[in-house]
Scaffold this motif. Structure first.
Motif, short mmCIF file in Angstrom:
data_model
loop_
_atom_site.label_atom_id
_atom_site.label_comp_id
_atom_site.label_asym_id
_atom_site.label_seq_id
_atom_site.Cartn_x
_atom_site.Cartn_y
_atom_site.Cartn_z
N THR A 165 -10.57 2.21 15.10
CA THR A 165 -11.86 2.90 15.03
C THR A 165 -12.97 1.95 14.60
O THR A 165 -12.73 0.82 14.16
CB THR A 165 -11.81 4.05 14.02
OG1 THR A 165 -11.71 3.52 12.69
CG2 THR A 165 -10.64 4.98 14.30
N GLU A 166 -14.18 2.44 14.73
CA GLU A 166 -15.30 1.78 14.06
C GLU A 166 -15.12 1.92 12.55
O GLU A 166 -14.28 2.69 12.08
CB GLU A 166 -16.62 2.44 14.48
CG GLU A 166 -16.90 2.41 15.98
CD GLU A 166 -17.41 1.06 16.45
OE1 GLU A 166 -17.52 0.14 15.61
OE2 GLU A 166 -17.67 0.93 17.67
N SER A 167 -15.91 1.19 11.79
CA SER A 167 -15.83 1.30 10.33
C SER A 167 -16.13 2.73 9.90
O SER A 167 -17.02 3.39 10.44
CB SER A 167 -16.81 0.34 9.67
OG SER A 167 -16.44 -1.00 9.93
N ILE A 168 -15.36 3.20 8.92
CA ILE A 168 -15.54 4.55 8.38
C ILE A 168 -16.07 4.41 6.96
O ILE A 168 -15.41 3.79 6.11
CB ILE A 168 -14.21 5.32 8.38
CG1 ILE A 168 -13.71 5.48 9.83
CG2 ILE A 168 -14.35 6.67 7.71
CD1 ILE A 168 -12.34 6.11 9.95
N PRO A 169 -17.26 4.90 6.68
CA PRO A 169 -17.84 4.73 5.34
C PRO A 169 -16.93 5.26 4.23
O PRO A 169 -16.31 6.31 4.38
CB PRO A 169 -19.15 5.53 5.42
CG PRO A 169 -19.47 5.60 6.88
CD PRO A 169 -18.15 5.64 7.58
N ASP A 170 -16.87 4.48 3.15
CA ASP A 170 -16.15 4.89 1.94
C ASP A 170 -14.67 5.16 2.17
O ASP A 170 -14.05 5.93 1.43
CB ASP A 170 -16.80 6.14 1.32
CG ASP A 170 -18.29 5.94 1.03
OD1 ASP A 170 -18.63 4.85 0.54
OD2 ASP A 170 -19.06 6.87 1.31
N LEU A 171 -14.10 4.54 3.18
CA LEU A 171 -12.67 4.73 3.42
C LEU A 171 -11.87 3.89 2.43
O LEU A 171 -11.99 2.66 2.43
CB LEU A 171 -12.31 4.31 4.86
CG LEU A 171 -10.86 4.56 5.28
CD1 LEU A 171 -10.57 6.05 5.34
CD2 LEU A 171 -10.58 3.90 6.63
N PRO A 172 -11.08 4.52 1.58
CA PRO A 172 -10.32 3.75 0.59
C PRO A 172 -9.05 3.17 1.20
O PRO A 172 -8.68 3.49 2.33
CB PRO A 172 -9.97 4.82 -0.46
CG PRO A 172 -9.82 6.07 0.35
CD PRO A 172 -10.85 5.96 1.46
N GLN A 173 -8.36 2.32 0.44
CA GLN A 173 -7.03 1.87 0.87
C GLN A 173 -6.10 3.07 0.89
O GLN A 173 -6.09 3.88 -0.03
CB GLN A 173 -6.50 0.80 -0.09
CG GLN A 173 -5.10 0.33 0.26
CD GLN A 173 -4.64 -0.79 -0.66
OE1 GLN A 173 -5.33 -1.79 -0.84
NE2 GLN A 173 -3.45 -0.62 -1.25
N CYS A 212 0.82 -1.21 0.00
CA CYS A 212 0.00 0.00 0.00
C CYS A 212 0.86 1.27 0.00
O CYS A 212 0.34 2.37 -0.12
CB CYS A 212 -0.93 0.00 1.22
SG CYS A 212 -0.05 -0.14 2.78
N GLY A 213 2.16 1.11 0.16
CA GLY A 213 3.05 2.26 0.24
C GLY A 213 3.06 2.87 1.64
O GLY A 213 2.23 2.55 2.50
#
Length: 815
Positions: free
Chosen positions: A238-246, A91-92
């Motif tokens: 954290t909890e899941s974050i919507p639309d969080l990309p790699q 992922c860099g």
């Protein structure tokens, strides 16, 4: 079905974390069949299971980088080999600087990466934002991006390695506690074990301590020193974050924080400056997949800064607040290799929170070492023999570990000194030097005067990447050595006595030089391995027909003594550490002879005391032995004084030198002077993988004597020709500074890196050394090219030389 524990094996590995699994995997890859791994609970149940799983390529040295890169490549292929998903992805990573000092550091690291073949980009704050949209760049000054860095699933990486080992016949047994280690002399014979109510003994040809944070305790079972201590290590998820990309891994060392996106959540971890050591009284016996009590107050400052740095965290709920133990060593480098105390007990432990990225390479290197009996390449950074016996002290480890965790993300200034667990090893001159303004550094526990502060000057380091507050002090010390006379403390250097009727024959077997010399003669020589690599760089002085003293660097005394002991074979000799029996003062400079003549009736002229000879003398009302040698390139003597007379001799010399303007000096001066003279520094310029001829030390090897270790490799390289040569460089600009690992460019192309660097105050420029590939080339061809050194992204022209820049014919040391 419960597996039967065998009664005998070639090797038993203690510990089923990622390191133990890697060692088992790599041994079986080399064809070892009788490999048994014993894990006290379940695989990965100590530290591996809760590791963050960051997998970076770049480390502080070429070979550590080599091992990290190997780990990456291995993890990328393990899934296909074993069918176990490792979660590895490239992922860099981005590291950012918030200060000018950190900017200099990361740009120097970027230059170093190029020298080591790691792909790297320097990126601006705007480019950082483009790659990491969620970061606040208001106060970011610069960043570096390593596109091939990655992350993985720590537990599954370990389980994949374990499965790979099993596929090649290793036995991996869980719920088996090692309760004791048996020995016969200097060899282990096997381990006692317990599984439930069942007990037994497993005979083994070798034992490997991969005990992780239990490694210290496992070592003590065998009488082996493995200095490490567990510390609490914190992170939140954290909890899941919507639309969080790699996202790339983000490191903000100025805020002690790292950020990792994982399955739509964010992990925030910390390496805080003041760590919390754990389990001073021992790790609980039932510890398995456990976590430690939360300490939100301790973590809160990190979180506050993180919310400012990555604002989306302010609205993200915390799913997990994790606190788990990890082991740390006194110098933040892991322990690898054959234990000095025993002939078949190996160590791979103490990975300082970089176990996942290190495990593949460390397992490979240790397996090759075990298989061949020789290090595959230089592993001095992590070789367990660098650790001093006192460093296993529990109180010492507790105090030092408070600092070492945080040092991972602290500014890595040149010459930065540890602040904790200091003052343990002091020479007899310590209080005298302290009263004179000495500023001490620590090496192998020794407090050594590095420079002398002027009256009224702040007598402590003020760190930077440019000229630090002691630069002018060292210039004056340097000038005293070159023009007048200076004195400094060399007591910390190791002194190993070799006595016995076969001492001469033994040292002729181990050393490249010829030790068949008269009493009083000093020989500069190396211990070579079978490849003619340099295992030690020493002087050997003949004290009598049956007695020699070997003088070694302070940091390698134990390693050098261990090398001697492992090659004693059937020689009738006795070897022991005599370091503490004598203190040593070096008196160096054009007027050093005059000073000694003022305090001693001995003859210091060439008629009696030629360069490279020793004599016993009276000095004031005391007795001493003087060695006419030098590491600074001037006329001078090292004075070996019985410890009980040392303070008195210091006072005699100090008083006699007042009307001569005798200057007290420190170790930084010595490094500056030795660079001007082109003297090699073991561990930097010369290591076990550097051929003695390519290091320019062929003059110290005498192939006309009877066979010695490495002789065939010396003769072969002489016949085949050199593949590289150690070249010295002087910058053509006076201002830039060199330290080590800066890239060397030849005709515009990066071809190598500096092994060491220092400022040459007589020459008025920074100096460095580095190996230049030169197969088939003449010396003139090497020197005919154009050279530059890259410093934090800037190229500076450099003048090359194969001879010392200062006094190339050594006339000054022999007058």
């Amino acid at each position: 079905m419960v597996k039967t524990i065998p009664s005998k094996t070639r090797v038993v590995i203690i510990g089923g974390g990622v390191i133990g699994c890697s060692v088992a995997y790599h041994l079986t890859k080399l064809g070892w069949k009788d490999v048994v791994l014993l894990e006290r609970k379940k695989l990965t149940s100590g530290t591996t299971w809760h590791a963050a799983g960051l997998i970076a390529q770049l480390r502080a040295t070429k070979n550590m980088t080599k091992l990290a890169k190997y780990s990456q490549e291995l993890y990328g292929s393990l899934e296909a080999e074993t069918g176990v998903a490792t979660g590895f992805r490239r992922c860099g990573s981005i590291t950012v600087a918030l200060t000018d000092a950190r900017k200099e550091e990361i740009l120097r690291q970027a230059s170093m990466a190029r020298a080591f073949g790691v792909e790297v980009e320097e990126i601006s704050p705007t480019e950082i934002k483009a790659r990491y949209p969620h970061v606040n760049i208001d106060d970011i000054k610069a960043g570096v991006y390593l596109g091939k860095d990655g992350q993985g699933d720590p537990s599954n990486i370990a389980l994949a390695l374990a499965k790979g080992a099993r596929q090649h016949s290793a036995q991996i047994l869980e719920q088996v506690l090692v309760t004791g280690i048996r020995k016969d002399g200097k060899r282990v014979t096997g381990v006692d074990w317990q599984r439930g109510d069942e007990t037994g003994f497993l005979q083994a040809d070798m034992v490997v301590n991969c005990g992780g944070m239990w490694g210290h305790e496992v070592g003590r079972m065998a009488g082996v020193n493995v200095p490490l201590h567990a510390c609490e290590h914190f992170y939140i998820v954290t909890e899941s974050i919507p639309d969080l990309p790699q996202l790339p891994v983000l490191r903000v060392p100025d805020e002690c924080a790292y950020y990792k996106e994982d399955a739509g959540k964010m992990l925030l971890g910390a390496f805080e400056p003041n760590a919390k050591p754990w389990a001073m009284d021992g790790i609980p016996k039932d510890f398995e997949f456990d976590q430690l009590p939360e300490d939100f107050d301790h973590f809160e400052p990190i979180l506050e800064a993180a919310v400012n740095r990555v604002p989306m965290l302010a609205n993200a709920g915390i799913h997990t607040f994790f606190n788990g133990p990890e082991s740390f060593t006194p110098d933040d480098a892991y322990h690898l290799g054959l234990a000095p105390e025993l002939g078949n007990f190996w160590v791979a432990a103490g990975f300082n929170s970089i176990g996942i990225q290190s495990a593949g390479g460390a397992g490979m290197a240790l397996a090759e070492w075990m298989d061949t009996g020789e290090k595959p390449f230089d592993l001095g950074d992590v070789d367990i023999s660098r650790m001093q016996p006192f460093q296993g002290n529990k109180t010492y480890l507790f105090e030092r570990s408070k600092e070492t965790l945080g040092l991972l993300y602290a500014d890595h200034f040149p010459f930065r000194q540890k602040a904790t667990a200091r003052g343990i090893r002091r020479t007899p001159f310590h209080e005298h030097l302290n009263a004179e303004g000495a500023v001490f550094g620590e090496l192998a526990g020794w407090e050594r005067a590095n420079w002398i502060a002027d009256p009224g000057q702040n007598a402590e380091y003020e760190y930077s990447w440019t000229r630090q507050n002691w630069f002018d002090n060292v210039a004056r010390e340097h000038r005293a050595i070159r023009e007048n006379v200076g004195m400094y403390d060399m007591t910390s250097f190791g002194k190993i006595r070799v006595d016995g009727p076969q001492a001469e024959a033994f040292l002729n077997h181990v050393c490249g030089g010829n030790l068949s010399v008269p009493v009083g003669k000093i020989i500069y020589t190396q211990f070579l391995n079978s490849r003619a690599g340099i295992e030690a760089d020493v002087t050997v002085t003949r004290l009598s027909e049956t007695s020699y003293i070997v003088v070694t660097p302070a940091a390698t005394r134990l390693a050098d003594q261990t090398w001697l002991e492992r090659h004693m074979d059937d020689f009738n000799v006795f070897i022991h550490d005599a370091t503490n029996a004598e203190a040593v003062l070096a008196v160096m400079g054009p007027k050093s002879r005059h000073l000694l003549q003022k305090v001693s009736p001995a003859d210091f002229t060439n008629a009696t005391n030629l360069f490279g000879t020793a004599q016993n003398i009276e000095i004031g009302m005391a007795l001493a032995r003087v060695h006419r040698v030098t590491y600074v390139g001037e006329l001078g003597w090292e004075i070996y004084i019985p410890t009980d007379m040392a303070a008195y001799v210091f006072e005699v010399l100090r008083d006699a030198g007042r009307d001569m303007d005798l200057k007290l000096c420190g170790m930084h001066m010595m490094d500056s002077c030795r660079m001007e003279k082109g003297f090699r520094h073991f561990g930097h310029d010369i290591t076990c993988e550097d051929h003695v001829l390519e290091a320019g030390l062929g003059f110290a090897v005498k192939t006309d004597k009877s066979n010695f270790i490495g002789r065939d490799a010396v003769l072969k390289r002489r016949d085949d020709g050199l593949q590289s040569r150690l070249v010295q460089f002087k910058l053509t600009e006076p201002q830039p500074l060199l330290y080590h690992a800066e890239p060397i460019l030849r005709d515009g192309q990066v071809i190598s890196y500096l092994t060491s660097g220092a400022y040459g105050h007589t020459l008025g420029a920074a100096l460095g050394m580095g190996y230049i590939p030169c197969a088939g080339e003449s010396a003139a061809g090497i020197l005919a090219s154009s050279y530059e050194i890259e410093i934090a992204g800037t190229r500076v022209r450099a003048e090359p030389s194969l001879k010392p820049f200062y006094d190339p014919t050594s006339e000054r040391v022999k007058v």
